[in-house]
Design an enzyme around this catalytic site. Sequence first.
Site, mmCIF file in Angstrom:
data_model
loop_
_atom_site.group_PDB
_atom_site.id
_atom_site.type_symbol
_atom_site.label_atom_id
_atom_site.label_comp_id
_atom_site.label_asym_id
_atom_site.label_seq_id
_atom_site.Cartn_x
_atom_site.Cartn_y
_atom_site.Cartn_z
ATOM 1 N N ASP A 72 2.060 7.255 31.126
ATOM 2 C CA ASP A 72 2.903 6.572 31.358
ATOM 3 C C ASP A 72 1.874 5.021 30.124
ATOM 4 O O ASP A 72 1.088 5.488 30.504
ATOM 5 C CB ASP A 72 3.220 6.108 32.830
ATOM 6 C CG ASP A 72 1.611 5.991 33.621
ATOM 7 O OD1 ASP A 72 0.753 4.817 33.905
ATOM 8 O OD2 ASP A 72 0.939 6.909 34.410
ATOM 9 N N GLU A 163 0.861 -1.045 44.362
ATOM 10 C CA GLU A 163 -0.964 -1.104 44.463
ATOM 11 C C GLU A 163 -1.617 -1.580 44.884
ATOM 12 O O GLU A 163 -1.094 -2.833 45.044
ATOM 13 C CB GLU A 163 -1.184 -0.300 42.814
ATOM 14 C CG GLU A 163 -0.754 -0.961 42.041
ATOM 15 C CD GLU A 163 -1.201 -0.518 40.543
ATOM 16 O OE1 GLU A 163 -2.413 -0.668 39.846
ATOM 17 O OE2 GLU A 163 -0.776 0.407 40.101
#
Length: 273
Positions: A72, A163
């Site tokens: 990613d 997150e």
Amino acid sequence: MRRLARPAAAALTASALLTGAAAVPAYAQNTRPLPIVLHPELDYAGSTVAVHEGRHGLAGPRSRATQTQGMDVSGFQGNVDWGAAISNGARFAYLKATEGTTYTNPYFYGQSGGSFAAGVIRGAYHFALPNTSGGAAQANWFVDHGGGWTPDGLTLPPALDIEYNPYGASCYGLSQSAMVGWIREFSDTVHSRTGRYPMIYTTTAWWSSCTGNDSGFGATNPLWVARYASAVGALPAGWGFQTIWQYADSGSLPGDQDYFNGAYDRVQAIANG
């Protein structure tokens, strides 16, 4: 390697961030404190993980279960050499598209077009800031700026990166029930706009702390879990397996290193819905 020292933004004034000077307490300036300077170009899937959870031994699976290598990237990587990434084993990728309701990755469309031309199955992700606006607002910003889905065989479902807060309290000042509600609103809006429930990127520790280990998403949303270790470890409640495991924040591929839980034909299957 791409790790830079991240400023403690909540403790610095804007002038200190711009000049590199030591922060001057607001009471000593005889002025009102300036706004916190945001740094979305430094926020990406996993940018807060190692700081909060560390790294645990050798990264990557040590079992013989079939895994498919991927990665990613965000604006941090800029223009990606997709041919080199493929040569080093990349078969899929997630690309950061947006953050909050104001930021778009300036390299996103170049990264998306380049990966598509190279035949890399790729998808877009959104970095969530749940304390700045509602889940629906951020989902719409995401879908409007690259977070859609098309049944072309090369597009993974949209993904939500939820997150630790890079600007303050880990759970963004939301209660566990409010956080679950925010994620649900984001998820439902993406589903209504694209026909796909978003993949959820998180860590088990963050999910347990900030949602109360809510088990209500496993039946609809694939899991993209981060843990920098030789085993994926315990998963958040509601998921019996991970779809993607982000196992390291650097390696042979640009950006973060990921494994899809299955052979390449399973990556193709989720891209096809």
